[in-house]
Design a protein around this motif. Sequence first.
Motif, PDB file in Angstrom:
ATOM      1  N   PHE A   1      -7.220   7.729 -12.207  1.00 56.14           N
ATOM      2  CA  PHE A   1      -7.734   6.534 -11.553  1.00 56.14           C
ATOM      3  C   PHE A   1      -9.258   6.612 -11.542  1.00 56.14           C
ATOM      4  N   PRO A   2      -9.920   5.673 -12.208  1.00 60.35           N
ATOM      5  CA  PRO A   2     -11.372   5.812 -12.386  1.00 60.35           C
ATOM      6  C   PRO A   2     -12.165   5.638 -11.091  1.00 60.35           C
ATOM      7  N   HIS A   3     -11.557   4.977 -10.091  1.00 62.79           N
ATOM      8  CA  HIS A   3     -12.292   4.723  -8.858  1.00 62.79           C
ATOM      9  C   HIS A   3     -12.032   5.789  -7.800  1.00 62.79           C
ATOM     10  N   MET A   4     -11.383   6.897  -8.214  1.00 63.65           N
ATOM     11  CA  MET A   4     -11.108   7.965  -7.260  1.00 63.65           C
ATOM     12  C   MET A   4     -11.635   9.285  -7.837  1.00 63.65           C
TER      13      MET A   4
ATOM     14  N   PHE B   1      -3.236  11.686  -4.389  1.00 64.60           N
ATOM     15  CA  PHE B   1      -2.526  10.404  -4.382  1.00 64.60           C
ATOM     16  C   PHE B   1      -1.026  10.585  -4.131  1.00 64.60           C
TER      17      PHE B   1
ATOM     18  N   GLU C   1      -1.290   1.970 -13.600  1.00 65.26           N
ATOM     19  CA  GLU C   1      -0.281   1.494 -12.665  1.00 65.26           C
ATOM     20  C   GLU C   1       0.992   2.332 -12.783  1.00 65.26           C
TER      21      GLU C   1
ATOM     22  N   THR D   1       0.797   0.216  -5.259  1.00 66.75           N
ATOM     23  CA  THR D   1       0.154   0.292  -6.568  1.00 66.75           C
ATOM     24  C   THR D   1      -0.853  -0.829  -6.727  1.00 66.75           C
ATOM     25  N   PHE D   2      -0.463  -2.035  -6.324  1.00 68.78           N
ATOM     26  CA  PHE D   2      -1.376  -3.167  -6.476  1.00 68.78           C
ATOM     27  C   PHE D   2      -2.645  -2.972  -5.641  1.00 68.78           C
TER      28      PHE D   2
ATOM     29  N   LEU E   1      -3.846  -0.199  -4.067  1.00 74.57           N
ATOM     30  CA  LEU E   1      -4.615   1.049  -4.208  1.00 74.57           C
ATOM     31  C   LEU E   1      -5.187   1.245  -5.605  1.00 74.57           C
ATOM     32  N   ILE E   2      -4.507   0.707  -6.626  1.00 83.41           N
ATOM     33  CA  ILE E   2      -4.926   0.995  -8.007  1.00 83.41           C
ATOM     34  C   ILE E   2      -5.404  -0.258  -8.731  1.00 83.41           C
ATOM     35  N   THR E   3      -4.570  -1.307  -8.734  1.00 85.26           N
ATOM     36  CA  THR E   3      -4.912  -2.475  -9.542  1.00 85.26           C
ATOM     37  C   THR E   3      -6.097  -3.236  -8.966  1.00 85.26           C
TER      38      THR E   3
ATOM     39  N   PRO F   1      -8.550  -2.512  -6.799  1.00 88.61           N
ATOM     40  CA  PRO F   1      -9.900  -1.934  -6.902  1.00 88.61           C
ATOM     41  C   PRO F   1     -10.482  -2.027  -8.314  1.00 88.61           C
ATOM     42  N   GLN F   2      -9.618  -1.995  -9.316  1.00 95.67           N
ATOM     43  CA  GLN F   2     -10.138  -2.009 -10.684  1.00 95.67           C
ATOM     44  C   GLN F   2     -10.431  -3.417 -11.197  1.00 95.67           C
TER      45      GLN F   2
ATOM     46  N   MET G   1       1.981  -1.892 -14.954  1.00 96.99           N
ATOM     47  CA  MET G   1       3.091  -1.872 -14.002  1.00 96.99           C
ATOM     48  C   MET G   1       4.289  -2.537 -14.654  1.00 96.99           C
ATOM     49  N   ARG G   2       5.413  -1.877 -14.590  1.00 95.31           N
ATOM     50  CA  ARG G   2       6.639  -2.493 -15.099  1.00 95.31           C
ATOM     51  C   ARG G   2       7.193  -3.370 -13.986  1.00 95.31           C
TER      52      ARG G   2
END
Lengths: 354, 275, 280
Positions: free
Chosen positions: A89-92, A100, B167, B180-181, B183-185, B187-188, C1-2
């Motif tokens: 994760f690039p922002h972590m 995580f 993701e 996931t949305f 925390l990961i998606t 922010p990016q 994401m699937r």
Amino acid sequence: MTLDVVVVDSLVKRYGPVTALAGVSLAVRRGEFIALLGPSGCGKTTLLRAVAGFVEPTSGEIRINGRPMRGVPPNLRPVNTVFQQFALFPHMTASENIAFGPRRQRLSPAEIHGRVRDALAMVGLEGLGARYPRELSGGQQQRVALARAIVNRPEVLLLDEPLGALDLKLRKRMQVELKRLHQQLGMTFLFVTHDQEEALAMADRIAVMREGVIVQLGSGAQIYRNPATRYVADFIGEANLITCQVDASGAVQITPNGPGGPYRMPANGTQQVSLMVRPESVRLGCGAGADHVALPATLKDKAFVGSTYRLYLVLADGQEIAAEPGCGREVDELAPGAAVWVHWHKDAARLLED
Amino acid sequence: MHADLADRLGRIFIAAVSTIAMLYLALPLLVVIAISFTATEYLRFPPQGLTLRWYWQVVSDPTFVEAFVVSGELAVAATATALILGVPAALVFARKRFPLSQVLSALFLSPLVLPTIVLGVAILQYASALGFARSFLALFVGHVVLVTPYVIRTSLASLSGMQPAHEEAAQDLGATPLQTFFLITLPQIKAGVIAGALFAFINSWINVEVSIFNSTAQLVTIPVKLFNYIQFNIDPTLAAVSAATIYIAILVVVAIDLAVGIEKAAANTGPEARP
Amino acid sequence: MRFTSANAAFLMLGPIAFFVLFFLAPFGLLIAESFMRPQGGVTLSNYISVLSDGYYWNALINTLLISLWVTVVSFLLGYPLAYFIVFHVRRPWGRRLIYVLLMTPLFTSNIVRAFGWIVILGRRGIVNSSLLALGLINTPLDILYGKLSIIIGLAYILLPIMALSICSVLQTVDRSLIEAARDLGARPSRAFIAVTFPLSLPGVVAGSIIVFALSVSAYVIPSILSGGREMVMPILIFQQYAATFRPDIGATLSVVLLAVTLLLIGSYLILFERRLRAVG
């Protein structure tokens, strides 16, 4: 508790008209390091992703610790993946990436902190936890990806060509380190690669895949010595594959009109068979005794590859054969065009049907 | 020699035409800002004197203030709704292929190119039939349709620049789809979402064609108020209100530059990114 | 994401519902209205009365003519500007400034932009007072409130879109192709004609179609800068609701405008798709 941690049972995956997995069965023993080996498109990554839960199989079943996995989403499976491009994760920071998984399990902050520290130490990245992925080298990113997966103590660690993004030298070093980590953790590793050397160097067992099925499963040595098919022989190590005729009685004629060999096939009407012999088994000279097969050949090309010469020879019927006879004086003096004899011990060769 | 001259002339020609084009772009706005400070009672260029009294006049006119408030509320509400509708839609378009996805994305993006005046007319007739014509609700639904495409477009651009493997990795490590949305998606793709929100806000803020059919004397947005005003008065008050809207435009441009970089945002404005 | 299909459907539910309720349904109603008699019943009479009336035809032709001019002007200014940005402006701050200059007008209300032109082009505007002061003319020119001012105003509004469209394609032109042409002996102007310009044509075509389409459906600029002397389709539509109160004719004219736009966008998509395929 059963010995097999992952059981894959007649797994089929179709994408419309394309079949990615055509009925794969595989039992992964607890604690072993198993490699899925094959060229791109053979289904090895699809199989791995099905175990991880990213691919829902068309039919068949995957059980982890005896529990059927159909319908279980990736986040609830007791496995973790090291992704091909690391997918950090690039922002972590590195530590946040590693934390995580434990955070999702709602472990206590102290527990998470300890686990992250241990994981960083395990992969030799003490003190680099505060760095962001972009501030780390390729090899370091690879280690963070590893740490991020093993920190969750998964039942099985899935590795999807994890060394593919690294350069050759680093790849060799990481191979050794992965092997060490595997022994140290006692974890089960399921490793996808298209690189046979990598598979031979690390895996306890190798599953060679082709067109959605496992064509051979065994230890590296077993597969190398006893390939099940021409395809496997060609894929693992280097192999001379000589096409031979089979007569009505089942006797195998290595070259037409040449001396008959000691090999026989069951007389079932098969007319053609491949004879596989590794280059390092092929020697110069006529050999001694009935245990050897000897053939006349003409030297076409010669290359010095360090520990041995590599000779490219042409048999009487025009088929080519490679030999690695070492680098003695008699080889030194050979020049292209020379007529020589080659031989091998009859047990060094295998008959393979196509 | 001769060739050199031709090439040099070419360069000079390009620089000259570009200068004209840039003046052409800058002049109307600069003129409006300049005359908003004039001390004269009528429009004059170059302006004479320097005063803020026209701005003061606008601020002390409740109908202008009211119009600014309506425009602000409308733009905020429409942008918020566009985010709620547009980001999930972009997520699905980016991550899943399904039979109707082409048709649906064309549908959601089409307000970018269809005549906005026809959208205004259509909303008016529809709202009349259902009994909510010329209301905040009518303005609101029209503006949401108008600005949602901007959010979808910039979010899609951000999503396509992001590795889906991130993701998957999050889910692999135990995150639920919702975690996931967030925390990961998110922010990016944050920058793209912010840019989309700013595009949405400003396009609601400056719209005339949809608003004009659904306004009343009491419920009027600032562009419609200006539109009505300009029919009868061309005076420094008009210049002051106009100048105020230009300042807001500059602020939004700066905000977009800070969020995603102006060049990237501009690339997203060209027709390449249209349906 | 699937996504599972259920998840995707859940996320799409809101947007689809909103667009069906407040976009498709209103447009459907509008189209239905254009086929309806005021008393009820299906008819083509609205279309017959619109299409058989020279007044409407003139408005349509006028609209297309103005849009054509707008497209030409914005191309003539937009291409050199785009070329300048991509090939001549080296300093990041310079580029940034030009982009701000391109974007700020896009973010300003059309009324404010039209107002600026009134100040510039009016009888006592900047242009006239300068020309008078220079003694080039004796009486103020009648530039404002006519075709010319509409074209100036619309080209000004749509210039950024044309320039950005050409920029985005010029940026993708492989510099090594231009260098190859130079290496093979072409001087810069020749390299431009033989390589850069043909490769940037898709951007020109795309930009032109979009500019044309947006210009055909522009309402505010023509309305303010026509001074009542020029009739274009969007003004005509507005009048059916604000002055003559003929929503049936308004709906019919809206559908005609919609059809013209869709035709343009359709041709854009076909051209653009083909280009995509050609690129790979």
